[in-house]
Design a protein around this motif. Structure first.
Motif, PDB file in Angstrom:
ATOM      1  N   GLY A   1      35.889  40.604  38.152  1.00 56.98           N
ATOM      2  CA  GLY A   1      36.689  41.430  36.939  1.00 56.98           C
ATOM      3  C   GLY A   1      37.379  40.343  36.303  1.00 56.98           C
ATOM      4  O   GLY A   1      38.170  40.513  35.024  1.00 56.98           O
ATOM      5  N   LYS A   2      37.796  39.572  36.709  1.00 59.65           N
ATOM      6  CA  LYS A   2      38.933  38.250  36.338  1.00 59.65           C
ATOM      7  C   LYS A   2      38.059  37.402  35.206  1.00 59.65           C
ATOM      8  O   LYS A   2      38.652  36.947  34.351  1.00 59.65           O
ATOM      9  CB  LYS A   2      39.332  37.291  37.543  1.00 59.65           C
ATOM     10  CG  LYS A   2      40.424  36.605  37.052  1.00 59.65           C
ATOM     11  CD  LYS A   2      41.047  35.497  38.188  1.00 59.65           C
ATOM     12  CE  LYS A   2      40.903  36.249  39.247  1.00 59.65           C
ATOM     13  NZ  LYS A   2      41.658  35.340  40.683  1.00 59.65           N
ATOM     14  N   TRP A   3      36.997  37.364  35.488  1.00 59.98           N
ATOM     15  CA  TRP A   3      36.057  36.411  34.848  1.00 59.98           C
ATOM     16  C   TRP A   3      35.064  37.142  33.588  1.00 59.98           C
ATOM     17  O   TRP A   3      34.537  36.482  32.734  1.00 59.98           O
ATOM     18  CB  TRP A   3      35.328  35.168  35.498  1.00 59.98           C
ATOM     19  CG  TRP A   3      36.272  34.426  36.123  1.00 59.98           C
ATOM     20  CD1 TRP A   3      36.474  34.645  37.570  1.00 59.98           C
ATOM     21  CD2 TRP A   3      36.725  33.323  35.662  1.00 59.98           C
ATOM     22  NE1 TRP A   3      37.551  33.568  37.831  1.00 59.98           N
ATOM     23  CE2 TRP A   3      37.670  32.693  36.791  1.00 59.98           C
ATOM     24  CE3 TRP A   3      36.618  32.735  34.549  1.00 59.98           C
ATOM     25  CZ2 TRP A   3      38.334  31.464  36.382  1.00 59.98           C
ATOM     26  CZ3 TRP A   3      37.619  31.485  34.337  1.00 59.98           C
ATOM     27  CH2 TRP A   3      38.418  31.050  35.530  1.00 59.98           C
ATOM     28  N   THR A   4      34.672  38.173  33.734  1.00 63.48           N
ATOM     29  CA  THR A   4      33.836  38.797  33.044  1.00 63.48           C
ATOM     30  C   THR A   4      34.362  38.894  31.668  1.00 63.48           C
ATOM     31  O   THR A   4      35.445  39.086  31.474  1.00 63.48           O
ATOM     32  CB  THR A   4      33.365  40.005  33.551  1.00 63.48           C
ATOM     33  OG1 THR A   4      32.043  40.754  32.914  1.00 63.48           O
ATOM     34  CG2 THR A   4      34.330  41.219  33.494  1.00 63.48           C
ATOM     35  N   ARG A   5      33.297  39.164  30.616  1.00 60.19           N
ATOM     36  CA  ARG A   5      33.713  39.080  29.174  1.00 60.19           C
ATOM     37  C   ARG A   5      33.596  40.863  29.047  1.00 60.19           C
ATOM     38  O   ARG A   5      34.503  41.161  28.374  1.00 60.19           O
ATOM     39  CB  ARG A   5      32.664  38.632  28.316  1.00 60.19           C
ATOM     40  CG  ARG A   5      32.773  37.215  28.355  1.00 60.19           C
ATOM     41  CD  ARG A   5      31.884  36.794  27.328  1.00 60.19           C
ATOM     42  NE  ARG A   5      32.163  35.003  27.112  1.00 60.19           N
ATOM     43  CZ  ARG A   5      31.114  34.121  27.909  1.00 60.19           C
ATOM     44  NH1 ARG A   5      30.247  34.638  28.612  1.00 60.19           N
ATOM     45  NH2 ARG A   5      31.475  32.827  27.957  1.00 60.19           N
ATOM     46  N   SER A   6      32.628  41.616  29.507  1.00 65.14           N
ATOM     47  CA  SER A   6      32.585  43.085  29.269  1.00 65.14           C
ATOM     48  C   SER A   6      32.147  43.948  30.361  1.00 65.14           C
ATOM     49  O   SER A   6      32.661  45.164  30.289  1.00 65.14           O
ATOM     50  CB  SER A   6      31.916  43.370  27.966  1.00 65.14           C
ATOM     51  OG  SER A   6      30.551  42.963  28.359  1.00 65.14           O
ATOM     52  N   ARG A   7      31.196  43.519  31.309  1.00 62.49           N
ATOM     53  CA  ARG A   7      30.906  44.251  32.251  1.00 62.49           C
ATOM     54  C   ARG A   7      30.652  43.538  33.465  1.00 62.49           C
ATOM     55  O   ARG A   7      30.060  42.366  33.780  1.00 62.49           O
ATOM     56  CB  ARG A   7      29.480  45.045  31.764  1.00 62.49           C
ATOM     57  CG  ARG A   7      28.281  44.006  31.561  1.00 62.49           C
ATOM     58  CD  ARG A   7      27.100  45.002  31.071  1.00 62.49           C
ATOM     59  NE  ARG A   7      26.117  44.150  30.829  1.00 62.49           N
ATOM     60  CZ  ARG A   7      24.778  44.244  30.927  1.00 62.49           C
ATOM     61  NH1 ARG A   7      24.604  45.441  31.758  1.00 62.49           N
ATOM     62  NH2 ARG A   7      23.958  43.338  30.527  1.00 62.49           N
ATOM     63  N   VAL A   8      30.304  44.265  34.645  1.00 65.75           N
ATOM     64  CA  VAL A   8      30.095  43.662  36.078  1.00 65.75           C
ATOM     65  C   VAL A   8      29.145  44.686  36.398  1.00 65.75           C
ATOM     66  O   VAL A   8      29.379  46.067  36.336  1.00 65.75           O
ATOM     67  CB  VAL A   8      31.461  43.706  36.870  1.00 65.75           C
ATOM     68  CG1 VAL A   8      30.887  43.247  38.331  1.00 65.75           C
ATOM     69  CG2 VAL A   8      32.305  42.767  36.342  1.00 65.75           C
ATOM     70  N   VAL A   9      27.946  44.179  37.195  1.00 63.77           N
ATOM     71  CA  VAL A   9      26.983  45.278  37.702  1.00 63.77           C
ATOM     72  C   VAL A   9      26.818  44.714  39.227  1.00 63.77           C
ATOM     73  O   VAL A   9      26.686  43.447  39.578  1.00 63.77           O
ATOM     74  CB  VAL A   9      25.658  44.805  36.982  1.00 63.77           C
ATOM     75  CG1 VAL A   9      24.486  45.894  37.493  1.00 63.77           C
ATOM     76  CG2 VAL A   9      25.750  45.093  35.429  1.00 63.77           C
TER      77      VAL A   9
END
Length: 189
Positions: free
Chosen positions: A92-100
């Motif tokens: 969550g800290k590094w993502t641009r828009s989504r985590v799967v």
């Protein structure tokens, strides 16, 4: 510590440093307590635990848990929740828009895979990120203990954790733990 009388960017920097130190102290104490008071392993439904961690987190980006069958591992659920939370927090800290996030059986192991679409980490730096105190970026919140906690949990229960390139373009974290007896689904279902 007090910062009254200190204004402007110097005061802001001091407040940020104090917050970072408080976070680090909290992480160290929690890590120490978890290792001192070994949590007994119990049969834990991994997909439900991951879903609970996603629901409990406050993420600015979309976090999606892939559908799948329930699977069980034999771990300390509080420690496992902390490890999964650390993986989600980092994504969550590094993502641009989504985590799967996906939970799958892989032979006699169960794996939680967390993919993000952030900047990723060069292959040569991936092993170093598991060292205690190492942070990817000192300007972002964190203590540098999260991935060390994940690795310690994995090794405690006979599993592993890897940092890989994600098909989303960022980083893939893969935490694998032994399935509880009879918990890994067979190839036929």
């Amino acid at each position: 510590l007090r910062v009254e009388g200190v204004s402007g960017s110097e005061g802001e920097r001091m407040v940020a440093d104090i917050h970072r130190m408080e976070t680090m102290i909290s992480e160290v104490l929690a890590f120490s307590a978890a290792n001192r008071n070994a949590e007994p392993a119990e049969r834990t439904e991994l997909r439900a635990l991951v879903a609970d961690c996603i629901e409990a987190g406050m993420y600015e980006s979309q976090v999606l848990l892939e559908d799948g069958a329930p699977v069980h591992c034999s771990v300390g659920p509080i420690r496992l929740g902390r490890a999964v939370g650390n993986l989600l927090d980092n994504a969550g800290k590094w993502t641009r828009s989504r985590v799967v996030v996906d939970v799958q059986a892989a032979g006699e192991q169960l794996c939680v895979t967390v993919d993000d679409d952030g900047p990723g980490i060069p292959d040569a730096e991936r092993e170093r990120m598991f060292e205690r105190g190492v942070q990817g970026d000192e300007r972002r919140p964190g203590s540098g203990l999260g991935l060390d906690i994940v690795r310690t949990l994995a090794e405690t229960y006979g599993g592993s954790v890897q940092a890989l390139a994600s098909p989303l373009g960022g980083l893939r974290m893969r935490l694998c733990l032994p399935a509880a007896d009879g918990a890994a689904p067979s190839a036929g279902g």
